[in-house]
Design a protein around this motif. Structure first.
Motif, PDB file in Angstrom:
ATOM      1  N   PHE A  40       0.853  -1.190   0.000  1.00 37.60           N
ATOM      2  CA  PHE A  40       0.000   0.000   0.000  1.00 37.60           C
ATOM      3  C   PHE A  40       0.887   1.237   0.000  1.00 37.60           C
ATOM      4  O   PHE A  40       1.672   1.445   0.927  1.00 37.60           O
ATOM      5  N   LEU A  41       0.780   2.046  -1.050  1.00 35.60           N
ATOM      6  CA  LEU A  41       1.492   3.314  -1.110  1.00 35.60           C
ATOM      7  C   LEU A  41       0.588   4.416  -0.586  1.00 35.60           C
ATOM      8  O   LEU A  41      -0.443   4.731  -1.185  1.00 35.60           O
ATOM      9  N   ILE A  53       7.765   7.538  -5.889  1.00 34.48           N
ATOM     10  CA  ILE A  53       8.206   6.155  -5.676  1.00 34.48           C
ATOM     11  C   ILE A  53       7.909   5.315  -6.912  1.00 34.48           C
ATOM     12  O   ILE A  53       8.748   4.527  -7.368  1.00 34.48           O
ATOM     13  N   LEU A  54       6.713   5.464  -7.475  1.00 29.40           N
ATOM     14  CA  LEU A  54       6.359   4.700  -8.672  1.00 29.40           C
ATOM     15  C   LEU A  54       7.248   5.080  -9.853  1.00 29.40           C
ATOM     16  O   LEU A  54       7.676   4.211 -10.630  1.00 29.40           O
ATOM     17  N   LEU A  55       7.548   6.371 -10.005  1.00 22.93           N
ATOM     18  CA  LEU A  55       8.410   6.803 -11.099  1.00 22.93           C
ATOM     19  C   LEU A  55       9.819   6.232 -10.965  1.00 22.93           C
ATOM     20  O   LEU A  55      10.491   5.934 -11.965  1.00 22.93           O
ATOM     21  N   GLN A  56      10.282   6.068  -9.722  1.00 26.39           N
ATOM     22  CA  GLN A  56      11.616   5.514  -9.485  1.00 26.39           C
ATOM     23  C   GLN A  56      11.654   3.996  -9.598  1.00 26.39           C
ATOM     24  O   GLN A  56      12.738   3.404  -9.688  1.00 26.39           O
ATOM     25  N   PRO A  84       9.844   0.483 -17.906  1.00 27.20           N
ATOM     26  CA  PRO A  84      10.999   1.381 -18.005  1.00 27.20           C
ATOM     27  C   PRO A  84      10.700   2.819 -17.599  1.00 27.20           C
ATOM     28  O   PRO A  84      11.628   3.582 -17.299  1.00 27.20           O
ATOM     29  N   ASN A  85       9.423   3.213 -17.566  1.00 23.06           N
ATOM     30  CA  ASN A  85       9.041   4.592 -17.231  1.00 23.06           C
ATOM     31  C   ASN A  85       8.342   4.707 -15.885  1.00 23.06           C
ATOM     32  O   ASN A  85       7.679   5.711 -15.611  1.00 23.06           O
ATOM     33  N   GLY A  86       8.491   3.675 -15.063  1.00 21.03           N
ATOM     34  CA  GLY A  86       7.863   3.697 -13.756  1.00 21.03           C
ATOM     35  C   GLY A  86       6.844   2.592 -13.608  1.00 21.03           C
ATOM     36  O   GLY A  86       6.150   2.225 -14.568  1.00 21.03           O
TER      37      GLY A  86
END
Length: 568
Positions: free
Chosen positions: A299-300, A310-313, A320-322
């Motif tokens: 759970f974020l 966090i999702l983008l990283q 490849p883009n999150g």
């Protein structure tokens, strides 16, 4: 914290949403690791200023010049941080971000997050709001409607304690309320003036706020609101809802929660074979040690922009883009509410009347525009509401010149004249080019990319802002108030502290990030239940909606977990 690294569930964040996720998952029997990037704050024990008085501060609560520099972004809000609350706001020098366009990101990094300092106004959405995107061809259609969320609103309101008045409005559904707080005499007369002079459905009511007002109600570990209005310091009575006083202790009582502060989550791990997330990567805030924790449910709830970050990283060969970003919608559609505009006025009379206590609430004027043909406005979509209060000025307003002796003593014992002020909160449309990305050049002290904000008000917002000012001026003048002054202070998106969007819910994986249960379309054991999931913003305070969706999503996750759907 124990030494285990494998859990049934991981919750990232301990604020409004994270506390609810922890409570619900733990009560369903899941062994749950709760990660918070900030320091530990324990209810009552860690509220150092909760009993302080104004004279305890040499600068009357204001920050010194050097301290203001540390909080140069947080200070944009105008009312915080102060000497008695600065420990619940981030040091901006230690937590920078990139502003391609101005974005006022107000944050609190500690256990409890901004649930310790939130405004506590708690309003339900209606089907007018859930259907607006579809009806107007804006953004993406919400995959839910009011009937889907109504029972979860019930659950949350009854658990946290929301005081308010049922009104029977289609645009503002009624709720499960504690007794309402009382309007004062000026507010009551303003309420009557609005009711008697406007025929478009506008009205004045007391705010719906997450404060316990029923002395006979039972809330474990919490008491009734004491009307101190020192909520931003942390309430030792538990009179207002916070994660620290309510949901986190409930999670702890189950024996299923492990709480780890100082844990900066920067990546969700993904398994290409199972097509599931397997855990998270963490940097210890103090030691900078890197750790991994495993779980079947993630759970974020780190706050909207942080969860998007966090999702983008979280990049992999598959993403490849999150993580979950097949639609390229991740980071897009960032919204907030209008803030820092409204009107003030002075009020004649009522000098023989006063009020008791410091009511931690004000009056509310629900949305009354663009609801039907009669209330339709030309030039902009959606609507706005108002929050305000009437009060008496202090003794200093009565002293035009210095005095002495008996006359001075009598003057300083008399409060000043009445005044009234209102702030407008308007809806912000979701635009795909209002977005947050990862900076390619700037990093924080832990070596992580800073977030870069490219968000702005557009034509719809500017036209609405003009009407927000015009309508409240009309109401004040009609009520007979004098020295009516509209105001609009310099601000940017974010200053309403209702930043949302970036991982929107939707029906179509091609245009959205999450499904109707807050799951990533492509990674079903990852749920996002803070403000990132919002597909539109409405004009009401959003925290009650975050909590309702979180409780619903946690119920969905625990049932799926029990059926082995996340076993891979």
């Amino acid at each position: 914290m124990n030494k285990a690294t494998d859990y049934d569930a991981i919750v990232v964040g301990t604020g409004i949403s994270g506390g609810w996720a922890a409570k619900e998952l733990c009560e369903k029997g899941l062994k749950t690791l709760v990660l918070e990037r900030g320091r530990m704050v324990e209810h009552i024990k860690d509220y150092p200023t909760m009993y302080d008085d104004p004279w305890d501060y040499p600068l009357k609560g204001q920050l010194s010049k050097a301290e203001k520099e540390k909080y140069h972004v947080q200070n944009r809000v105008g009312w915080a941080p102060t000497e008695d609350s600065k420990h619940f706001f981030v040091n901006d020098l230690e937590h920078p971000y990139v502003e391609i366009k101005r974005f006022d990101w107000i944050r609190g990094y500690q256990v409890g997050g901004r649930s310790l300092t939130w405004g506590r106004q708690s309003y339900r959405w209606s089907d007018i709001d859930f259907a607006a995107n579809k009806n107007e061809g804006i953004g993406v259609d919400w995959p839910v409607r009011y009937r889907d969320i109504a029972p979860w609103y019930d659950k949350v309101e009854e658990y946290i304690g929301v005081s308010g008045e049922n009104l029977g409005l289609k645009q503002l559904p009624d709720g499960k309320f504690q007794p309402p707080m009382q309007l004062n005499c000026v507010e009551e007369d303003f309420k009557n003036s609005v009711a008697n002079n406007f025929d478009d459905g506008r009205l004045v009511t007391i705010g719906r706020t997450a404060h316990i007002t029923d002395p006979n109600a039972t809330f474990e570990g919490r008491g009734t609101c004491q009307n101190r209005d020192r909520c931003w310091r942390g309430c030792p009575f538990g009179g207002y809802f916070s994660s620290n006083s309510s949901t986190l202790p409930a999670a702890e009582r189950t024996g299923n929660m492990t709480l780890r502060p100082n844990s900066i989550v920067y990546e969700v791990l993904y398994d290409d074979k199972t097509k599931m997330a397997t855990g998270v990567r963490v940097i210890d805030r103090v030691t900078k040690e890197k750790l991994e924790f495993k779980a079947k449910v993630i759970f974020l709830c780190a706050s909207a922009m942080a969860s998007v970050g966090i999702l983008l990283q979280s990049k992999s060969k598959r993403f490849p883009n999150g993580l979950g970003n097949d639609s390229d919608a991740l980071g897009r559609g960032i919204m907030d509410h209008h803030y820092k505009l409204g009107a003030t006025a002075k009020v004649n009379g009522y000098l023989d009347k006063y009020y008791k206590g410091r009511r931690a609430n004000g009056f509310y004027i629900p949305r009354f525009v663009n609801l039907d043909d009669k209330t339709k406005r030309e030039g902009y979509l959606r609507g706005f509401g108002y929050q305000g209060t009437a009060s008496r000025q202090d003794w200093s307003a009565s002293i035009a010149e210095m005095g002495y002796g008996k006359d001075l003593k009598e003057t300083v014992l008399r409060p000043g004249e009445w005044q009234i002020g209102v702030t407008g909160f308007g809806e912000f449309l979701p635009y795909d080019d209002n977005r947050v990305t990862l900076s390619t050049t700037e990093k924080d002290k832990w070596g992580l990319p800073q977030l870069a904000f490219d968000v702005e008000f557009k034509e719809n917002e500017y036209k609405m802002r003009e009407d927000i000012k015009a309508q409240i001026v009309s109401m004040f003048k009609t009520a007979g108030f004098h020295d009516v002054q509209p105001y609009e202070e310099s601000s940017g998106p974010g200053l309403g502290i209702h930043e949302m969007g970036g991982a929107r819910m939707g029906r179509d994986p091609k245009t959205s990030v999450l499904n109707g249960h807050n799951q990533l379309h492509a990674v079903p054991n990852v749920y996002v239940t803070d403000g990132a999931f919002m597909a539109s913003s409405n004009c009401v305070n959003p925290s009650l909606t975050y909590m309702a969706f979180t409780a619903r999503a946690a119920n969905h996750a625990s049932e799926a977990f029990a059926k082995g759907k996340f076993d891979g």
